[in-house]
Design an enzyme around this catalytic site. Sequence first.
Site, PDB file in Angstrom:
ATOM      1  CE1 TYR A 209      -3.143  -3.004   0.578  1.00 36.62           C
ATOM      2  CE2 TYR A 209      -3.882  -2.223   2.731  1.00 36.62           C
ATOM      3  CZ  TYR A 209      -4.218  -3.083   1.414  1.00 36.62           C
ATOM      4  OH  TYR A 209      -4.916  -4.030   1.617  1.00 36.62           O
TER       5      TYR A 209
ATOM      6  CE  LYS B 200      -5.443  -7.707   2.314  1.00 33.20           C
ATOM      7  NZ  LYS B 200      -6.527  -6.846   2.080  1.00 33.20           N
TER       8      LYS B 200
HETATM    9  P1  FBP Z   1     -10.977  -4.430   3.973  1.00 36.86           P
HETATM   10  O1  FBP Z   1     -11.739  -5.372   2.795  1.00 36.86           O
HETATM   11  O2  FBP Z   1     -12.007  -4.463   5.208  1.00 36.86           O
HETATM   12  O3  FBP Z   1     -10.674  -3.132   3.158  1.00 36.86           O
HETATM   13  O4  FBP Z   1      -9.830  -5.166   4.323  1.00 36.86           O
HETATM   14  C1  FBP Z   1      -8.592  -5.193   3.613  1.00 36.86           C
HETATM   15  C2  FBP Z   1      -7.407  -4.619   4.508  1.00 36.86           C
HETATM   16  O5  FBP Z   1      -6.254  -4.562   3.716  1.00 36.86           O
HETATM   17  C3  FBP Z   1      -7.139  -5.027   5.706  1.00 36.86           C
HETATM   18  O6  FBP Z   1      -6.482  -6.364   5.614  1.00 36.86           O
HETATM   19  C4  FBP Z   1      -6.563  -4.133   6.613  1.00 36.86           C
HETATM   20  O7  FBP Z   1      -6.902  -3.991   7.981  1.00 36.86           O
HETATM   21  C5  FBP Z   1      -7.352  -2.878   6.167  1.00 36.86           C
HETATM   22  O8  FBP Z   1      -7.860  -3.177   4.466  1.00 36.86           O
HETATM   23  C6  FBP Z   1      -6.348  -1.842   5.862  1.00 36.86           C
HETATM   24  O9  FBP Z   1      -7.115  -0.556   5.717  1.00 36.86           O
HETATM   25  P2  FBP Z   1      -6.461   0.861   5.722  1.00 36.86           P
HETATM   26  O10 FBP Z   1      -6.416   1.281   4.212  1.00 36.86           O
HETATM   27  O11 FBP Z   1      -7.426   1.688   6.605  1.00 36.86           O
HETATM   28  O12 FBP Z   1      -4.991   0.749   6.315  1.00 36.86           O
END
Ligand code: FBP
Length: 261
Positions: A144, A175
Amino acid sequence: MERNLSKIFKKDRSMILAYDQGLEHGPKIDFNLRNCDPKFIFEIAEKGGFDALIVEPGIAEKYYSEYRGKFPIIVKLTGRTSLNKTEPYSAMICSVKRAADMGATAVGFVFYPGSSREADMMENLAKVVEEAHDYGMPVVLWSYPRGSFITDDSTTDLMAYAARIGLELGTDVVKLRYNGDIDGLKWTLANSGKQKVVVAGGNKTDTREFLTMVKKALDAGASGVAVGRNVWKNEQPIKLSHALHKIVHKEESVDKVMKDF
Ligand code: FBP
């Protein structure tokens, strides 16, 4: 490692349930009295037909024993809270050995490319890849882009770059946050090499909208989903899971599965 990957991906497709938000976001943001209970989530993973469940080590250690053999878990080795507003950094919270001891099929790692702490996370990731592969465990990477060097984290260039980082570092599943750009996702997949790409779900949204996003990502070539809030915040999580299963594993259309709602 291939053997463990095939426990999570069936015919190159997977539907994974994510439940790490208790640490990443905190109870106030995502939970109610029903879904704050890990047992509720483990029941959804089992009855909803998920191919794997993502949890943090503490949850795995206390709740997985009675579900061992029913579905695989992916234990996250890193984490952070939503309280600290400094540069994004996902700290090591569990070793590969501890994850293996609690029965994990794969391990998870969160990496924030573009953070000023990127180098520290990258060093940790390199060690985790080496160790996990020694154990025959695949590494699932949350890639991310975030932090002071990122102005817009939703561009296609960054989505492709995020995936490519995983390939270069040796992760097995990446992911991503899918930004809705189909051609961009195809470019991202081309840059992902032999890694499998799964898309995250994001904030809870309308059921049709969520399933349409999933369908489009799969049609573009993604291998599946790793989603949380859109499932366990849904009023009917098992029903939603079955619909998701039909889309991921049975190639059914959104219109067809929506008839069940
Ligand atoms: P969601 O489907 O609830 O978005 O989960 C995916 C995820 O990657 C989780 O594993 C993680 O806790 C969350 O999203 C991270 O969210 P953020 O973007 O707020 O950090």
